[in-house]
Design an enzyme around this catalytic site. Structure first.
Site, PDB file in Angstrom:
ATOM      1  N   GLY A   1     -29.233  10.448 -46.061  1.00 14.46           N
ATOM      2  CA  GLY A   1     -29.967   9.623 -47.015  1.00 14.46           C
ATOM      3  C   GLY A   1     -31.401   9.980 -47.278  1.00 14.46           C
ATOM      4  O   GLY A   1     -32.039   9.370 -48.152  1.00 14.46           O
TER       5      GLY A   1
ATOM      6  N   PRO B   1     -27.097  14.667 -43.141  1.00 12.72           N
ATOM      7  CA  PRO B   1     -27.824  14.968 -44.377  1.00 12.72           C
ATOM      8  C   PRO B   1     -26.987  15.753 -45.377  1.00 12.72           C
ATOM      9  O   PRO B   1     -26.209  16.630 -45.005  1.00 12.72           O
ATOM     10  CB  PRO B   1     -28.997  15.831 -43.894  1.00 12.72           C
ATOM     11  CG  PRO B   1     -28.499  16.486 -42.648  1.00 12.72           C
ATOM     12  CD  PRO B   1     -27.553  15.506 -42.006  1.00 12.72           C
ATOM     13  N   GLY B   2     -27.131  15.413 -46.636  1.00 11.79           N
ATOM     14  CA  GLY B   2     -26.543  16.184 -47.724  1.00 11.79           C
ATOM     15  C   GLY B   2     -27.672  16.678 -48.603  1.00 11.79           C
ATOM     16  O   GLY B   2     -28.104  17.825 -48.541  1.00 11.79           O
ATOM     17  N   ARG B   3     -28.205  15.733 -49.390  1.00  9.30           N
ATOM     18  CA  ARG B   3     -29.260  16.046 -50.360  1.00  9.30           C
ATOM     19  C   ARG B   3     -30.433  16.831 -49.746  1.00  9.30           C
ATOM     20  O   ARG B   3     -30.870  17.827 -50.317  1.00  9.30           O
ATOM     21  CB  ARG B   3     -29.790  14.731 -50.937  1.00  9.30           C
ATOM     22  CG  ARG B   3     -30.701  14.895 -52.134  1.00  9.30           C
ATOM     23  CD  ARG B   3     -31.268  13.545 -52.569  1.00  9.30           C
ATOM     24  NE  ARG B   3     -30.295  12.487 -52.579  1.00  9.30           N
ATOM     25  CZ  ARG B   3     -29.495  12.178 -53.603  1.00  9.30           C
ATOM     26  NH1 ARG B   3     -29.568  12.856 -54.718  1.00  9.30           N
ATOM     27  NH2 ARG B   3     -28.630  11.192 -53.504  1.00  9.30           N
TER      28      ARG B   3
ATOM     29  N   ARG C   1     -26.046  13.457 -62.990  1.00  8.65           N
ATOM     30  CA  ARG C   1     -26.921  12.486 -62.323  1.00  8.65           C
ATOM     31  C   ARG C   1     -27.849  11.722 -63.270  1.00  8.65           C
ATOM     32  O   ARG C   1     -27.992  10.495 -63.133  1.00  8.65           O
ATOM     33  CB  ARG C   1     -27.725  13.140 -61.192  1.00  8.65           C
ATOM     34  CG  ARG C   1     -26.848  13.780 -60.104  1.00  8.65           C
ATOM     35  CD  ARG C   1     -27.644  14.213 -58.879  1.00  8.65           C
ATOM     36  NE  ARG C   1     -28.208  13.075 -58.189  1.00  8.65           N
ATOM     37  CZ  ARG C   1     -29.460  12.686 -58.287  1.00  8.65           C
ATOM     38  NH1 ARG C   1     -30.316  13.358 -59.047  1.00  8.65           N
ATOM     39  NH2 ARG C   1     -29.884  11.624 -57.635  1.00  8.65           N
TER      40      ARG C   1
ATOM     41  N   CYS D   1     -20.080  14.906 -76.736  1.00  7.13           N
ATOM     42  CA  CYS D   1     -20.048  13.910 -77.802  1.00  7.13           C
ATOM     43  C   CYS D   1     -20.228  12.491 -77.327  1.00  7.13           C
ATOM     44  O   CYS D   1     -19.320  11.663 -77.435  1.00  7.13           O
ATOM     45  CB  CYS D   1     -18.763  14.054 -78.583  1.00  7.13           C
ATOM     46  SG  CYS D   1     -18.873  15.504 -79.622  1.00  7.13           S
ATOM     47  N   GLU D   2     -21.362  12.203 -76.748  1.00  3.49           N
ATOM     48  CA  GLU D   2     -21.750  10.814 -76.501  1.00  3.49           C
ATOM     49  C   GLU D   2     -23.226  10.769 -76.159  1.00  3.49           C
ATOM     50  O   GLU D   2     -23.796  11.767 -75.700  1.00  3.49           O
ATOM     51  CB  GLU D   2     -20.912  10.171 -75.403  1.00  3.49           C
ATOM     52  CG  GLU D   2     -21.017  10.785 -74.043  1.00  3.49           C
ATOM     53  CD  GLU D   2     -20.291   9.914 -73.028  1.00  3.49           C
ATOM     54  OE1 GLU D   2     -20.895   8.917 -72.620  1.00  3.49           O
ATOM     55  OE2 GLU D   2     -19.151  10.225 -72.672  1.00  3.49           O
TER      56      GLU D   2
HETATM   57  N1  LLP Z   1     -23.166   9.984 -44.856  1.00  3.28           N
HETATM   58  C1  LLP Z   1     -22.504   9.083 -45.582  1.00  3.28           C
HETATM   59  C2  LLP Z   1     -21.620   8.143 -44.916  1.00  3.28           C
HETATM   60  C3  LLP Z   1     -22.675   9.040 -46.976  1.00  3.28           C
HETATM   61  O1  LLP Z   1     -22.025   8.123 -47.699  1.00  3.28           O
HETATM   62  C4  LLP Z   1     -23.548   9.964 -47.604  1.00  3.28           C
HETATM   63  C5  LLP Z   1     -23.751   9.953 -49.055  1.00  3.28           C
HETATM   64  C6  LLP Z   1     -24.205  10.907 -46.799  1.00  3.28           C
HETATM   65  C7  LLP Z   1     -24.000  10.875 -45.426  1.00  3.28           C
HETATM   66  C8  LLP Z   1     -25.151  11.931 -47.367  1.00  3.28           C
HETATM   67  O2  LLP Z   1     -26.247  11.321 -47.951  1.00  3.28           O
HETATM   68  P1  LLP Z   1     -27.493  12.194 -48.464  1.00  3.28           P
HETATM   69  O3  LLP Z   1     -28.180  12.779 -47.274  1.00  3.28           O
HETATM   70  O4  LLP Z   1     -26.947  13.267 -49.322  1.00  3.28           O
HETATM   71  O5  LLP Z   1     -28.329  11.237 -49.202  1.00  3.28           O
HETATM   72  N2  LLP Z   1     -23.941  11.020 -56.015  1.00  3.28           N
HETATM   73  C9  LLP Z   1     -25.163  10.352 -55.623  1.00  3.28           C
HETATM   74  C10 LLP Z   1     -25.316  10.298 -54.117  1.00  3.28           C
HETATM   75  C11 LLP Z   1     -24.186   9.606 -53.417  1.00  3.28           C
HETATM   76  C12 LLP Z   1     -24.368   9.618 -51.913  1.00  3.28           C
HETATM   77  C13 LLP Z   1     -23.209   9.019 -51.220  1.00  3.28           C
HETATM   78  N3  LLP Z   1     -23.248   9.063 -49.805  1.00  3.28           N
HETATM   79  C14 LLP Z   1     -26.336  11.073 -56.272  1.00  3.28           C
HETATM   80  O6  LLP Z   1     -26.119  12.014 -57.005  1.00  3.28           O
HETATM   81  O7  LLP Z   1     -27.476  10.678 -56.075  1.00  3.28           O
END
Ligand code: LLP
Length: 428
Positions: free
Chosen positions: A241, A278-280, A316, A348-349
């Site tokens: 997050g 972490p993802g983002r 996004r 087209c939107e």
């Molecule tokens: N762990 C869990 C249980 C999650 O649900 C998520 C993301 C993560 C880790 C990774 O979170 P991050 O570090 O990436 O914030 N599509 C949306 C984001 C959806 C995130 C969902 N959960 C966007 O483009 O902002």
């Protein structure tokens, strides 16, 4: 330092490679361009922040599931966070160590839980029915499952409601008043379940580390309560997050070190292993979506830059009203007039925009225009809406060479797929 920057000549570079030069050597269509060294630097930042703690960096595969990127992250020592059976299959195929993998989700399917049990990945329990399914999966697989309870701590992450997950009315996790039910259920299934820890995930794009701290305080209190009932729980999983600097204003945002430092003492005081998801913050800033300007037009009071990329490649802004920084890859002439433009695609939107009211010089047709911070939740959320084809992906490597890490999808690929889906011979 950051991988994408304008140098003295006014051109945008990815590491030491001019983006304009890349555009001239690859297919003329939108493409994602990554910096492999930036991916490495982002992982190293987390590793350094985690020094002195026992930890697992579980990369959230949903953010970006490019196979080459997964392999690179795995080689750097990351585990993987999965939210579907197919993500679990992909992670295994990419060679992730199952004991560093965590299976999440509020609607996990029995067959996927069976695979998770067979492979020995951690499973986060989300609900009563989820716990029942994990028990059944354990019996089918003939293996005990290491589980964490996903607690919904009711902490407000102060983000867009679509990416908030740890509020009490969200669909995720277990509320505290039900904790005892879950502890009793685990006790009742000693052959199937081993409770190893507690998990929470508050939401995404969080830019204040105090929020993580508040949640961690609650979480270690839960862990104390759980331990008091005789469970040997060793893992605290604080989810993912952490946000990034989408606005490029130079504001100082928390880094991995700040995040880990706010929970470090809590983790050490309870002798816990820390899991993060972490993802983002690992992948978003390593990439731009590179587009070509198709033309410029004006309607009413609005100016539009129309590009070949769209909400199909990058959703996004349309879906969350998200801001992603936009700039041209080449310098504008000295005397160029700056106007406000909406940057839109050909879909087209009217939801099809990449940016609104952006101050930019009027670009020539064919000019390169990038959408920054496109490494997370962009390609992985791309669609084929309007029969746009998912774009190719490239990365700049340590030695400055550029290689393709995913082919662009073609109409012919899709026709072959349609043939299979609808049983239509190709040329009828
Ligand atoms: N762990 C869990 C249980 C999650 O649900 C998520 C993301 C993560 C880790 C990774 O979170 P991050 O570090 O990436 O914030 N599509 C949306 C984001 C959806 C995130 C969902 N959960 C966007 O483009 O902002």
């Amino acid at each position: 330092e950051h991988c994408f920057s304008k140098k003295a000549d006014g051109f945008l570079y990815c590491e030491d490679v001019k983006v304009q030069d890349v555009m001239e050597t690859v297919e003329k269509r939108p493409f994602y361009l990554y910096s492999k060294p930036q991916i490495t630097r982002n992982v190293v930042a987390y590793k350094q922040a985690l020094e002195g703690l026992n930890s697992i960096i579980g990369y959230a595969i949903k953010a970006n599931n490019n196979y080459k990127i997964l392999e690179h992250l795995r080689k750097l020592g990351c585990g993987a966070v999965l939210v579907s059976g197919n993500e679990l299959r992909l992670a295994l195929r990419a060679g992730f160590d199952p004991t560093k993998c965590i299976f999440n989700g509020n609607g996990k399917l029995l067959e996927d839980l069976v695979l998770a049990a067979q492979e020995g990945v951690f499973v986060n329990v989300d609900s009563e029915f989820d716990l029942e399914n994990i028990v059944v999966a354990s019996r089918i697989a003939g293996k005990k499952v290491n589980v964490l309870l996903r607690i919904n701590p009711d902490v407000d992450p102060q983000v867009h409601p679509y990416v908030a997950t740890g509020n009490k009315n969200s669909k995720f996790g277990i509320r505290n008043e039900k904790l005892q039910w879950f502890l009793d259920a685990v006790k009742a299934h000693p052959n199937e379940l081993k409770l190893v820890g507690a998990h929470c995930h508050l939401g995404s794009t969080i830019t204040k580390v105090d929020i993580f701290r508040d949640a961690a305080v609650l979480m270690v209190n839960y862990i104390d309560k759980i331990r008091a009932q005789g469970f040997e729980v060793d893992y605290l999983n604080i989810g993912g997050g952490l946000g990034i600097d989408y606005y490029h204003t130079g504001a100082v945002l928390p880094k991995p070190r700040n995040l880990i430092d706010t929970v470090r003492e809590l983790v050490l005081s309870r002798n816990l292993n820390l899991i993060i998801e972490p993802g983002r913050s690992l992948i978003a800033n390593t990439c731009c979506l590179v587009n070509h300007v198709t033309g410029v037009k004006t309607n009413g009071t609005k100016n539009f830059i129309v590009i070949d990329g769209s909400m199909a490649e990058l959703i996004r802004p349309s879906l969350y009203d998200a801001y992603q920084h936009i700039e041209l890859v080449s310098p504008a002439p000295q005397d160029a007039e700056i106007s406000k433009f909406d940057v839109v695609g050909p879909v087209c939107e009217s939801a099809d925009f990449l940016g609104k009211e952006r101050e930019l010089p009027t670009p020539d047709r064919g000019a390169g225009l990038v959408v920054h911070d496109a490494g997370a939740y962009c390609m992985s959320m791309a669609s084929t809406y309007n029969l746009k084809m998912r774009p190719p992906e490239y990365w700049v490597e340590e030695d400055g060479s550029v290689s393709k890490i995913r082919h662009g999808e073609t109409f012919e690929d899709n026709m072959r797929f349609f043939e299979a889906l609808f049983d239509i011979p190709l040329d009828s």
